[in-house]
Scaffold this active site. Structure first.
Site, PDB file in Angstrom:
ATOM      1  N   GLY A   8      17.818 -24.207 -17.652  1.00 31.15           N
ATOM      2  CA  GLY A   8      17.316 -23.936 -18.997  1.00 31.15           C
ATOM      3  C   GLY A   8      17.610 -25.048 -19.986  1.00 31.15           C
ATOM      4  O   GLY A   8      17.968 -26.174 -19.603  1.00 31.15           O
ATOM      5  N   GLN A   9      17.482 -24.710 -21.273  1.00 26.57           N
ATOM      6  CA  GLN A   9      17.598 -25.729 -22.320  1.00 26.57           C
ATOM      7  C   GLN A   9      18.993 -26.369 -22.340  1.00 26.57           C
ATOM      8  O   GLN A   9      19.111 -27.589 -22.391  1.00 26.57           O
ATOM      9  CB  GLN A   9      17.298 -25.116 -23.698  1.00 26.57           C
ATOM     10  CG  GLN A   9      17.145 -26.177 -24.772  1.00 26.57           C
ATOM     11  CD  GLN A   9      17.112 -25.620 -26.191  1.00 26.57           C
ATOM     12  OE1 GLN A   9      17.330 -24.435 -26.412  1.00 26.57           O
ATOM     13  NE2 GLN A   9      16.834 -26.481 -27.149  1.00 26.57           N
TER      14      GLN A   9
ATOM     15  N   LYS B 191      25.753 -10.266 -26.911  1.00 29.87           N
ATOM     16  CA  LYS B 191      26.680 -11.359 -27.205  1.00 29.87           C
ATOM     17  C   LYS B 191      27.968 -10.803 -27.820  1.00 29.87           C
ATOM     18  O   LYS B 191      29.063 -11.252 -27.484  1.00 29.87           O
ATOM     19  CB  LYS B 191      26.029 -12.389 -28.135  1.00 29.87           C
ATOM     20  CG  LYS B 191      24.934 -13.214 -27.463  1.00 29.87           C
ATOM     21  CD  LYS B 191      25.456 -13.965 -26.247  1.00 29.87           C
ATOM     22  CE  LYS B 191      24.405 -14.814 -25.576  1.00 29.87           C
ATOM     23  NZ  LYS B 191      24.859 -15.411 -24.309  1.00 29.87           N
TER      24      LYS B 191
ATOM     25  N   GLY C  73      22.536 -20.687 -14.209  1.00 30.66           N
ATOM     26  CA  GLY C  73      21.475 -20.736 -15.229  1.00 30.66           C
ATOM     27  C   GLY C  73      21.287 -22.161 -15.713  1.00 30.66           C
ATOM     28  O   GLY C  73      21.056 -22.414 -16.898  1.00 30.66           O
TER      29      GLY C  73
ATOM     30  N   ASP D  11      20.428 -21.838 -10.282  1.00 32.18           N
ATOM     31  CA  ASP D  11      19.484 -21.056 -11.096  1.00 32.18           C
ATOM     32  C   ASP D  11      18.597 -20.280 -10.126  1.00 32.18           C
ATOM     33  O   ASP D  11      18.676 -20.489  -8.902  1.00 32.18           O
ATOM     34  CB  ASP D  11      18.626 -22.011 -11.965  1.00 32.18           C
ATOM     35  CG  ASP D  11      18.057 -21.336 -13.218  1.00 32.18           C
ATOM     36  OD1 ASP D  11      17.193 -20.446 -13.068  1.00 32.18           O
ATOM     37  OD2 ASP D  11      18.471 -21.682 -14.329  1.00 32.18           O
ATOM     38  N   ILE D  12      17.729 -19.402 -10.694  1.00 32.99           N
ATOM     39  CA  ILE D  12      16.739 -18.745  -9.833  1.00 32.99           C
ATOM     40  C   ILE D  12      15.415 -19.506  -9.871  1.00 32.99           C
ATOM     41  O   ILE D  12      14.460 -19.131  -9.218  1.00 32.99           O
ATOM     42  CB  ILE D  12      16.505 -17.264 -10.235  1.00 32.99           C
ATOM     43  CG1 ILE D  12      16.308 -17.143 -11.748  1.00 32.99           C
ATOM     44  CG2 ILE D  12      17.664 -16.392  -9.774  1.00 32.99           C
ATOM     45  CD1 ILE D  12      15.826 -15.782 -12.191  1.00 32.99           C
TER      46      ILE D  12
ATOM     47  N   TYR E 197      19.838  -8.781 -27.887  1.00 36.58           N
ATOM     48  CA  TYR E 197      20.499 -10.037 -27.515  1.00 36.58           C
ATOM     49  C   TYR E 197      21.840 -10.159 -28.246  1.00 36.58           C
ATOM     50  O   TYR E 197      22.882 -10.441 -27.637  1.00 36.58           O
ATOM     51  CB  TYR E 197      19.574 -11.197 -27.891  1.00 36.58           C
ATOM     52  CG  TYR E 197      20.160 -12.581 -27.715  1.00 36.58           C
ATOM     53  CD1 TYR E 197      20.445 -13.091 -26.452  1.00 36.58           C
ATOM     54  CD2 TYR E 197      20.387 -13.401 -28.825  1.00 36.58           C
ATOM     55  CE1 TYR E 197      20.958 -14.376 -26.306  1.00 36.58           C
ATOM     56  CE2 TYR E 197      20.892 -14.684 -28.678  1.00 36.58           C
ATOM     57  CZ  TYR E 197      21.177 -15.165 -27.421  1.00 36.58           C
ATOM     58  OH  TYR E 197      21.678 -16.430 -27.283  1.00 36.58           O
TER      59      TYR E 197
END
Ligand code: NAD
Length: 318
Positions: free
Chosen positions: A11-12, A146, A8, A34-35, A142
């Site tokens: 991302g940010q 977590k 991943g 990543d994808i 979400y």
């Protein structure tokens, strides 16, 4: 010699973390995956591969072929996008974690980093200086992933002696990559609007105070926790860490000192409800005690640094 896989990575967080890890371990030692495509800097500066976090055998192959010793699992659906597609958030966030946990139990690699979030807290959590151990009860899918992730990580550490390290990140502010669909994304967009259109329409209310952190502090925390002496760590679920807490009105005022004509209006949407379920500030004394955590950035030096970098970035890409 450490060999690192970031899942991943486009991302940010990945955009900054991969570069920091390459600076630490060497460009060829850090595999970004990543994808979707990553930034040019990430894709050109070292190994990059397409890897789906849901593909356990694909991850196994990459780990074995490249003798990976550490994995950073960053792939996830975030708080706001998770509410648009709760089943996908559950499937992606839990399945990807379960895959890497299983591979760590097999002894395939040595150390895992799992990012948790302040979203693991909920409306019944004490909001001010939220303690390390307290009522959780998250109300978003979400946050549920977590908290469940934290429990799994703690279980694997205790039952299988797996070396897994985790941080409850607050909302992160950075200039290299756009945020990926969280409730704190406004705090990045507000800088872009200040420099581009001169007006920001905020999706939170003006007094929605939330715990936030500038990306350099988040990267420092991640690397310091991964480097820490394992025997010194007393939290095996996820560490509270704090950076700076502010409301939209407060960050607006801090930016306005540098951009005097900047204006703001407020049109709160469903993300206001999520923000109201989260803490306003975090007690990170355990992280400070166990591995010396201390942030470098407060509101004013973060705003100054963000504006300086974004101005340069915009002039290069104009
Ligand atoms: P992001 O949304 O910006 O990046 C996530 C990356 O995962 C994306 O590049 C996406 O393409 C990739 N991805 C999605 N599905 C994938 C799959 N099946 N296989 C491989 N990659 C896939 O998220 P981020 O902000 O970089 O966050 C990284 C982690 O940190 C997440 O677990 C997030 O929950 C956590 N976190 C982030 C923040 C924040 O403010 N950014 C705060 C708290 C916690």
């Amino acid at each position: 010699m450490e060999r690192v896989l970031v899942i991943g990575a486009s991302g940010q967080i990945g955009t900054d973390l991969v570069l920091a890890l390459r600076a630490k371990f060497g460009n060829d030692m850090v595999f970004a995956s990543d994808i979707k495509d990553a930034s040019r800097e990430v894709m050109d500066g070292g190994p990059y591969l397409r890897l789906n976090a849901m593909d356990k055998e694909g991850i196994r192959k990459v780990v074995e072929q490249n003798h990976i010793t550490q994995i950073y699992l960053l792939a996830a659906l975030l708080s706001a996008t998770g509410e648009q597609n709760p089943q996908l958030a559950w499937d992606l966030n839990m399945t990807s974690l379960s895959h890497v946990l299983d591979l760590s139990r097999e002894g395939l690699f040595k150390k895992l980093f799992f990012p948790s979030s302040i979203a693991a807290f909920g409306p019944n959590t004490p909001k001010v200086m939220t303690p390390q151990y307290t009522i959780m009860e998250p109300s978003t899918v979400y946050g549920i992933t977590k908290l469940a992730g934290e429990r799994w990580v703690d279980y694997y550490a205790k039952r299988y002696n797996a070396d897994i390290r985790s941080i409850r990140y607050p909302g992160l502010i950075s200039w290299k990559a756009a945020p990926g669909g969280g409730t704190t994304d406004y705090a990045v967009q507000i800088f872009h609007d200040a420099l581009k259109s001169g007006h920001h329409t905020c999706f939170l209310k003006e007094d929605a105070t939330l715990p936030m952190m500038y990306m350099p502090d988040a990267i420092k925390a991640t690397i310091n926790l991964m480097d820490a002496d394992r025997d010194a760590l007393t939290v095996h679920s996820s560490y509270n860490i704090a950076g700076v807490s502010f409301s939209p009105a407060e960050i607006y005022e801090a930016i306005k000192k540098h951009v005097p004509k900047f204006t703001i209006s407020y049109e709160p949407d469903f993300r206001q409800g999520i923000a109201e379920s989260w803490p306003q500030s975090i007690d990170d004394s355990q992280a400070n005690k166990d591995w010396g955590w201390k942030p470098d950035f407060g509101l004013d030096n973060m705003v100054e640094d963000m504006l300086t970098h974004l101005e340069k970035h915009f002039s290069v890409y104009k």
